[in-house]
Scaffold this motif. Structure first.
Motif, short mmCIF file in Angstrom:
data_model
loop_
_atom_site.label_atom_id
_atom_site.label_comp_id
_atom_site.label_asym_id
_atom_site.label_seq_id
_atom_site.Cartn_x
_atom_site.Cartn_y
_atom_site.Cartn_z
N GLY A 51 0.82 -1.21 0.00
CA GLY A 51 0.00 0.00 0.00
C GLY A 51 0.85 1.25 0.00
N ALA A 52 1.98 1.21 0.70
CA ALA A 52 2.90 2.34 0.69
C ALA A 52 3.51 2.52 -0.69
CB ALA A 52 4.00 2.13 1.73
N GLY A 53 3.74 1.43 -1.40
CA GLY A 53 4.23 1.52 -2.77
C GLY A 53 3.25 2.21 -3.68
N TYR A 54 1.95 1.87 -3.53
CA TYR A 54 0.90 2.57 -4.29
C TYR A 54 0.88 4.05 -3.93
CZ TYR A 54 -1.38 -1.65 -6.07
OH TYR A 54 -1.66 -2.79 -6.73
N LEU A 55 0.96 4.35 -2.66
CA LEU A 55 0.91 5.73 -2.20
C LEU A 55 2.09 6.54 -2.75
CD1 LEU A 55 -0.59 7.77 -0.40
CD2 LEU A 55 0.94 7.09 1.43
N ILE A 56 3.28 5.96 -2.69
CA ILE A 56 4.48 6.64 -3.21
C ILE A 56 4.32 6.91 -4.71
CG2 ILE A 56 6.93 6.29 -3.74
CD1 ILE A 56 7.17 4.93 -1.00
N ALA A 57 3.83 5.92 -5.45
CA ALA A 57 3.66 6.09 -6.89
C ALA A 57 2.65 7.18 -7.20
CB ALA A 57 3.24 4.77 -7.52
N LEU A 58 1.53 7.19 -6.49
CA LEU A 58 0.51 8.21 -6.74
C LEU A 58 1.01 9.61 -6.38
CD1 LEU A 58 -2.71 6.36 -5.56
CD2 LEU A 58 -2.03 6.91 -7.90
N VAL A 59 1.72 9.73 -5.28
CA VAL A 59 2.24 11.05 -4.88
C VAL A 59 3.30 11.52 -5.88
CG1 VAL A 59 3.49 12.30 -3.08
CG2 VAL A 59 1.64 10.77 -2.46
#
Length: 190
Positions: A51-59
Protein backbone atom coordinates in the motif's frame (compact mmCIF):
# COMPACT_ATOMS: atom_id res chain seq x y z
CA UNK A 1 -1.42 26.21 -37.76
CA UNK A 2 0.79 23.25 -37.00
CA UNK A 3 3.95 25.38 -36.64
CA UNK A 4 2.09 27.77 -34.37
CA UNK A 5 1.08 24.88 -32.09
CA UNK A 6 4.71 23.72 -31.92
CA UNK A 7 5.85 27.22 -30.95
CA UNK A 8 3.25 27.42 -28.21
CA UNK A 9 4.20 23.99 -26.88
CA UNK A 10 7.89 24.86 -27.03
CA UNK A 11 7.39 28.11 -25.13
CA UNK A 12 5.23 26.28 -22.56
CA UNK A 13 7.93 23.64 -22.06
CA UNK A 14 10.65 26.27 -21.63
CA UNK A 15 8.66 28.23 -19.06
CA UNK A 16 8.63 25.36 -16.54
CA UNK A 17 10.80 22.37 -15.49
CA UNK A 18 9.27 20.14 -18.16
CA UNK A 19 11.82 17.32 -18.21
CA UNK A 20 11.99 17.12 -14.43
CA UNK A 21 8.20 16.76 -14.25
CA UNK A 22 8.21 14.21 -17.07
CA UNK A 23 10.77 12.01 -15.32
CA UNK A 24 8.87 12.28 -12.02
CA UNK A 25 5.59 11.25 -13.68
CA UNK A 26 7.38 8.42 -15.51
CA UNK A 27 8.84 7.22 -12.20
CA UNK A 28 5.41 7.22 -10.59
CA UNK A 29 3.86 5.36 -13.52
CA UNK A 30 6.67 2.81 -13.49
CA UNK A 31 6.32 2.24 -9.75
CA UNK A 32 2.55 1.90 -10.17
CA UNK A 33 2.73 -0.40 -13.19
CA UNK A 34 4.62 -3.24 -11.52
CA UNK A 35 2.12 -3.93 -8.72
CA UNK A 36 -0.80 -3.47 -11.13
CA UNK A 37 0.79 -5.91 -13.57
CA UNK A 38 1.12 -8.44 -10.76
CA UNK A 39 -2.49 -7.81 -9.69
CA UNK A 40 -1.38 -7.20 -6.14
CA UNK A 41 -4.37 -5.20 -5.00
CA UNK A 42 -5.66 -7.93 -2.64
CA UNK A 43 -2.17 -8.15 -1.19
CA UNK A 44 -2.07 -4.36 -0.76
CA UNK A 45 -5.07 -4.56 1.51
CA UNK A 46 -3.37 -7.18 3.67
CA UNK A 47 0.17 -5.81 3.77
CA UNK A 48 1.05 -2.18 4.41
CA UNK A 49 4.25 -1.97 2.40
CA UNK A 50 2.52 -2.69 -0.89
CA UNK A 51 0.00 0.00 0.00
CA UNK A 52 2.90 2.34 0.69
CA UNK A 53 4.23 1.52 -2.77
CA UNK A 54 0.90 2.57 -4.29
CA UNK A 55 0.91 5.73 -2.20
CA UNK A 56 4.48 6.64 -3.21
CA UNK A 57 3.66 6.09 -6.89
CA UNK A 58 0.51 8.21 -6.74
CA UNK A 59 2.24 11.05 -4.88
CA UNK A 60 5.09 10.99 -7.44
CA UNK A 61 2.58 11.31 -10.30
CA UNK A 62 0.84 14.20 -8.54
CA UNK A 63 4.18 15.88 -7.76
CA UNK A 64 5.27 15.58 -11.40
CA UNK A 65 2.03 17.17 -12.60
CA UNK A 66 2.33 19.94 -10.01
CA UNK A 67 5.90 20.68 -11.14
CA UNK A 68 4.41 21.47 -14.55
CA UNK A 69 1.46 23.44 -13.22
CA UNK A 70 3.24 25.36 -10.44
CA UNK A 71 6.89 25.98 -11.43
CA UNK A 72 7.34 28.29 -8.44
CA UNK A 73 7.09 25.26 -6.13
CA UNK A 74 9.69 23.27 -8.07
CA UNK A 75 12.26 23.08 -5.26
CA UNK A 76 9.80 21.71 -2.69
CA UNK A 77 8.23 19.29 -5.16
CA UNK A 78 11.64 18.18 -6.43
CA UNK A 79 12.79 17.43 -2.90
CA UNK A 80 9.58 15.49 -2.24
CA UNK A 81 10.22 13.49 -5.43
CA UNK A 82 13.80 12.72 -4.40
CA UNK A 83 12.76 11.60 -0.91
CA UNK A 84 9.88 9.47 -2.20
CA UNK A 85 12.14 7.89 -4.80
CA UNK A 86 14.58 6.91 -2.09
CA UNK A 87 11.70 5.54 0.00
CA UNK A 88 10.49 3.52 -2.99
CA UNK A 89 13.66 1.43 -2.77
CA UNK A 90 12.38 -0.06 0.47
CA UNK A 91 8.62 0.00 -0.13
CA UNK A 92 8.18 -0.78 -3.81
CA UNK A 93 10.18 -3.70 -5.22
CA UNK A 94 13.62 -2.11 -4.91
CA UNK A 95 12.34 1.13 -6.36
CA UNK A 96 10.56 -0.49 -9.29
CA UNK A 97 13.60 -2.64 -10.00
CA UNK A 98 15.77 0.48 -9.68
CA UNK A 99 14.28 2.06 -12.81
CA UNK A 100 11.50 3.97 -11.03
CA UNK A 101 13.86 5.12 -8.31
CA UNK A 102 16.46 6.39 -10.79
CA UNK A 103 13.80 8.18 -12.87
CA UNK A 104 12.39 9.80 -9.73
CA UNK A 105 15.82 10.89 -8.50
CA UNK A 106 16.73 12.32 -11.90
CA UNK A 107 13.40 14.11 -12.25
CA UNK A 108 13.58 15.55 -8.74
CA UNK A 109 17.10 16.82 -9.29
CA UNK A 110 16.16 18.35 -12.64
CA UNK A 111 13.16 20.07 -11.05
CA UNK A 112 15.29 21.52 -8.23
CA UNK A 113 18.04 22.67 -10.60
CA UNK A 114 15.76 24.31 -13.18
CA UNK A 115 15.80 28.12 -13.40
CA UNK A 116 13.52 30.39 -15.42
CA UNK A 117 14.81 31.72 -18.73
CA UNK A 118 14.30 35.40 -17.94
CA UNK A 119 17.04 36.65 -15.66
CA UNK A 120 17.47 40.16 -14.31
CA UNK A 121 20.11 42.25 -16.07
CA UNK A 122 22.09 43.22 -12.95
CA UNK A 123 22.77 39.83 -11.41
CA UNK A 124 25.21 39.64 -8.53
CA UNK A 125 26.62 36.25 -9.50
CA UNK A 126 27.78 37.50 -12.92
CA UNK A 127 31.05 39.37 -12.42
CA UNK A 128 33.14 40.51 -15.37
CA UNK A 129 36.29 42.60 -15.53
CA UNK A 130 34.33 45.39 -17.19
CA UNK A 131 31.73 45.44 -14.38
CA UNK A 132 34.46 45.48 -11.70
CA UNK A 133 36.25 48.39 -13.38
CA UNK A 134 32.98 50.31 -13.74
CA UNK A 135 32.21 49.73 -10.05
CA UNK A 136 35.72 50.90 -9.08
CA UNK A 137 35.34 54.07 -11.16
CA UNK A 138 31.94 54.76 -9.61
CA UNK A 139 33.36 54.24 -6.12
CA UNK A 140 36.37 56.47 -6.84
CA UNK A 141 34.11 59.24 -8.10
CA UNK A 142 32.06 59.15 -4.88
CA UNK A 143 35.00 59.14 -2.48
CA UNK A 144 36.15 62.65 -1.60
CA UNK A 145 39.87 61.85 -1.53
CA UNK A 146 41.94 64.07 -3.83
CA UNK A 147 43.77 61.69 -6.16
CA UNK A 148 44.02 59.02 -3.47
CA UNK A 149 47.02 60.81 -1.96
CA UNK A 150 45.37 61.02 1.45
CA UNK A 151 44.46 57.34 1.36
CA UNK A 152 48.02 56.40 0.44
CA UNK A 153 49.40 58.58 3.23
CA UNK A 154 47.03 56.96 5.75
CA UNK A 155 48.16 53.54 4.53
CA UNK A 156 51.82 54.45 5.00
CA UNK A 157 51.15 55.73 8.50
CA UNK A 158 49.31 52.54 9.35
CA UNK A 159 52.21 50.48 8.05
CA UNK A 160 54.64 52.48 10.20
CA UNK A 161 52.52 51.67 13.24
CA UNK A 162 51.85 47.99 12.54
CA UNK A 163 55.24 46.74 11.31
CA UNK A 164 57.18 47.63 14.49
CA UNK A 165 54.48 46.00 16.62
CA UNK A 166 54.79 42.81 14.58
CA UNK A 167 58.58 42.82 14.93
CA UNK A 168 58.29 43.29 18.69
CA UNK A 169 55.85 40.39 18.94
CA UNK A 170 58.11 38.12 16.87
CA UNK A 171 61.13 39.01 19.01
CA UNK A 172 59.16 38.37 22.21
CA UNK A 173 58.13 34.95 20.97
CA UNK A 174 61.65 33.81 20.18
CA UNK A 175 63.20 31.15 22.39
CA UNK A 176 66.59 32.03 23.91
CA UNK A 177 69.47 30.37 22.08
CA UNK A 178 70.62 28.32 25.09
CA UNK A 179 67.12 26.81 25.62
CA UNK A 180 66.30 25.82 22.03
CA UNK A 181 66.34 22.22 20.88
CA UNK A 182 68.98 23.09 18.28
CA UNK A 183 71.32 24.36 21.03
CA UNK A 184 70.78 21.10 22.94
CA UNK A 185 71.86 19.10 19.91
CA UNK A 186 75.05 21.14 19.58
CA UNK A 187 76.06 20.53 23.20
CA UNK A 188 78.54 17.68 23.64
CA UNK A 189 77.05 14.63 25.32
CA UNK A 190 78.57 13.87 28.73
Amino acid sequence: MRDEGRKIMKSWRRSRPFWGGLFIVAAGLELLSIPLALQALPVAVMFGTVGAGYLIALVLIIAGALVWLQPGQRVFLGLIAVLLSLASFVCSNLGGFLLGMILGLLGGMLAVAWTPISRPAGRLDTVTVRSVLAAARAFASRVSVPRWSTAIAVGRRWRRLVVPMRRARIEADRVPADRSSLAKLREPAE
